[in-house]
Design a protein around this motif. Structure first.
Motif: not given
Length: 191
Positions: A55, A58, A61-62
């Motif tokens: 998580q 993620e 990445k965002e």
């Protein structure tokens, strides 16, 4: 364990292991890359399992990580808490690089994020006092001022019933208890 009441929220201090705490949210003293690390960050990732790192990746990445003073939220993996708020404390460089402001923002932004998701309980470690070498006494002062100031704002979305400071060392536990005792004595004197 010592408990104090601020508004409708109980604030407790005790010596322990944050990875075993049961409640809505534990706060992780993360690094800006959200890559796991040493200290409390390493302990949380180790005990919580790989889904926490997945998580965090993620989030990387965002938004490319988490700048100092900011906070992001993930699930808690295999930990007994429901969520983890990852916040990035300042590295102590003598106090001239806005470390106090950044540390206060860690606590404030973590609490605001907890309120946003409707949390009723949250546990904090002593952010930045380990490998980031923020002096323990001043860090305690910043942490508790940030928390008590926010609680006194009486925000409409605040459902927090319980805030706990889980200290890793007896020295930190003693500092937090002394600060809260003095705070409550001063409050009572002004009533």
């Amino acid at each position: 364990m010592k408990t104090y009441t601020i508004g409708r929220t109980s604030v407790s201090v005790f010596l322990g292991d944050i990875t075993t705490w049961t409640g809505d949210i534990i706060v992780n003293a993360a690094n800006s890359g959200l890559l796991g690390g040493k200290g409390v960050d390493g302990a949380i990732h180790s005990a919580g399992g790989p889904e926490i790192m997945e998580q965090c990746m993620e989030i990387r990445k965002e938004q490319g990580g988490c700048p100092p003073g900011n906070a992001v939220i993930t699930g808690a993996g295999q930990l007994p808490a429901k969520h983890i708020i990852h916040t990035v404390g300042p590295i102590w460089e003598g106090g001239g690089r806005r470390e106090e402001h950044t540390l206060a923002e860690c606590y404030r932004n973590s609490l605001l994020l907890a309120m946003k998701v409707g949390a009723r309980s949250i546990a904090f470690p002593n952010i930045s006092t380990g490998i980031y070498e923020y002096p323990k006494g001043p860090a305690c002062d910043v942490a508790l001022k940030a928390v008590t100031n926010l609680l006194e704002e009486d925000l409409p979305d605040n459902r927090l019933e319980r805030i706990e400071f889980i200290c890793f060392t007896p020295e930190n536990e003693e500092l937090y208890v002394q600060w809260l005792e003095q705070f409550t004595q001063e409050k009572e004197a002004h009533i």
